[in-house]
Design an enzyme around this catalytic site. Structure first.
Site, PDB file in Angstrom:
ATOM      1  N   ARG A 164       0.832  -1.203   0.000  1.00 19.55           N
ATOM      2  CA  ARG A 164       0.000   0.000   0.000  1.00 19.55           C
ATOM      3  C   ARG A 164       0.870   1.258   0.000  1.00 19.55           C
ATOM      4  O   ARG A 164       0.579   2.249   0.681  1.00 19.55           O
ATOM      5  CB  ARG A 164      -0.957   0.018   1.204  1.00 19.55           C
ATOM      6  CG  ARG A 164      -1.885  -1.166   1.296  1.00 19.55           C
ATOM      7  CD  ARG A 164      -2.841  -1.259   0.117  1.00 19.55           C
ATOM      8  NE  ARG A 164      -3.692  -2.430   0.251  1.00 19.55           N
ATOM      9  CZ  ARG A 164      -3.414  -3.620  -0.271  1.00 19.55           C
ATOM     10  NH1 ARG A 164      -2.316  -3.782  -0.990  1.00 19.55           N
ATOM     11  NH2 ARG A 164      -4.220  -4.637  -0.103  1.00 19.55           N
ATOM     12  N   SER A 238     -10.935  -0.435   3.518  1.00 21.79           N
ATOM     13  CA  SER A 238     -10.076  -0.864   4.620  1.00 21.79           C
ATOM     14  C   SER A 238      -9.386   0.348   5.230  1.00 21.79           C
ATOM     15  O   SER A 238      -8.662   1.068   4.535  1.00 21.79           O
ATOM     16  CB  SER A 238      -9.030  -1.859   4.122  1.00 21.79           C
ATOM     17  OG  SER A 238      -9.657  -3.011   3.606  1.00 21.79           O
ATOM     18  N   GLU A 334      -4.572   3.517   6.685  1.00 20.80           N
ATOM     19  CA  GLU A 334      -4.341   3.370   5.254  1.00 20.80           C
ATOM     20  C   GLU A 334      -4.695   4.611   4.450  1.00 20.80           C
ATOM     21  O   GLU A 334      -3.926   5.008   3.554  1.00 20.80           O
ATOM     22  CB  GLU A 334      -5.106   2.149   4.720  1.00 20.80           C
ATOM     23  CG  GLU A 334      -4.783   1.805   3.291  1.00 20.80           C
ATOM     24  CD  GLU A 334      -5.371   0.456   2.880  1.00 20.80           C
ATOM     25  OE1 GLU A 334      -5.970   0.400   1.803  1.00 20.80           O
ATOM     26  OE2 GLU A 334      -5.217  -0.523   3.622  1.00 20.80           O
TER      27      GLU A 334
END
Length: 338
Positions: A164, A238, A334
């Site tokens: 990520r 998420s 995130e």
């Protein structure tokens, strides 16, 4: 190039958080960027690139000039011996691209179906799901430097992809606009069915060798069952990254918590399921003011109605402290916080 002032950003982020851009420019072509840089008022301003708004948490009004990338276009490039190559404008919908590639006989992205956001945002986040990450399907991208106005091309190695993560979150943050992405889809196609949920779907279907459309449909069904639709429930998907720990640390965790969920990585480390950590701490389905933890997936925070970015971060910090206190593991947020 379209310029707007005092733009409400609530409909431009999937969490539905309030924020106002002093000015926003819609970038619909490569030529729009040099024109913007030459503008006497807006050219010198600091700039911030907004894709589909699916991975951003607004805690206030952005001070920068907001660039809304809307470059369209999808092309099938000449097929290579070992791969299909497709080129896509940064403003295209990622999910629409996945459907289009399958419809045009270019499979390989089906595990990444239903991920919200734009194509241009995908390399920034190095999106991934169900055993496939963007970097495994990446060829190159084109962009324009926001200081010089010069075009450039980056390969996968130059993008410095990580979990990520990419160079666009570090040295190139706020310094460029991605205009097009080229994807390399391996041929012959083979389904990626490493995740237990997909293996279960395969058993239930009785399909010994599923085709790309079947895998696409399974992934969409799984995501719809676990994740709320941003069109009806504000969320950013998420919210926390899955933490990666050493094999020894995972073994210690299993001794104390035999049900702990982890996935071994090629380097020997183990990626823990952040959702399991959060759920085990009792957060699934709980609310804090106007923000809550989704009842069907503890990894997702949701807007219960009228929430602010400050409220979202308050719940996120409470979850982080809870997980840290019980497991000694720090969860990393995130989405990008603005």
């Amino acid at each position: 190039m379209q310029l707007q002032t005092l733009v409400d950003l609530t409909p431009h982020n999937t969490f539905g958080l309030p924020a106002v851009a002093r000015a926003m420019v819609h970038i619909d072509s490569d030529a729009a960027i040099p024109r913007l840089l030459d503008h006497p008022l807006y050219g010198p301003m600091p700039k911030w690139v907004l894709g589909g708004g699916s991975n951003v948490i607004f805690t206030g009004d952005p001070a920068e000039l907001v660039l809304k990338v809307a470059i369209k276009g999808r092309r099938l490039l000449p097929t290579q011996a070992d791969a299909w190559i497709v080129e896509v404008g940064a403003g295209e919908s990622w999910h629409d691209l996945v459907r289009w590639t399958i419809a045009n006989g270019r499979p390989g992205l089906e595990n990444l179906a239903l991920i919200p956001g734009t194509v241009g945002a995908a390399p920034v986040q190095n999106i991934g799901a169900y055993g496939v990450s963007l970097q495994e399907r990446f060829d190159a991208l084109d962009g324009i430097d926001l200081t010089t106005g010069q075009p450039f091309t980056l390969t996968g190695d130059q993008c410095r992809f990580g979990y990520r993560d990419s160079i666009f979150k570090h040295s190139l943050a706020g310094r460029c606009v991605i205009t097009r992405v080229r994807l390399r889809l391996p041929r012959p196609w083979r389904p990626v069915l490493d995740y237990p949920d997909l293996q279960r779907r395969q058993r239930e279907s009785g399909s010994g060798r599923p085709d790309p459309q079947q895998v696409f449909d399974w992934v969409c069904a799984l995501r719809r069952a676990k994740l709320p639709d941003p069109a009806t429930v504000g969320n950013a998907g998420s919210f926390f990254k899955n933490p990666v720990v050493t094999a020894d640390r995972f073994a210690q965790l299993l001794r104390r918590h035999p049900a702990a969920v982890g996935y071994r990585q090629p380097d020997g480390r183990v990626k823990l399921a952040a959702g399991w950590l959060i759920e085990t701490c009792g957060w699934r389905g709980r609310t804090m003011g106007r923000v809550g933890v989704y009842a069907h997936q503890a990894l997702v925070l949701v807007n219960q109605g009228g929430a602010t970015g400050i409220e979202v971060l308050a719940l996120a910090r409470a979850i982080q402290e809870s997980v840290k206190g019980r497991f000694g593991i720090t969860l990393e947020i995130e989405p990008t916080v603005v």
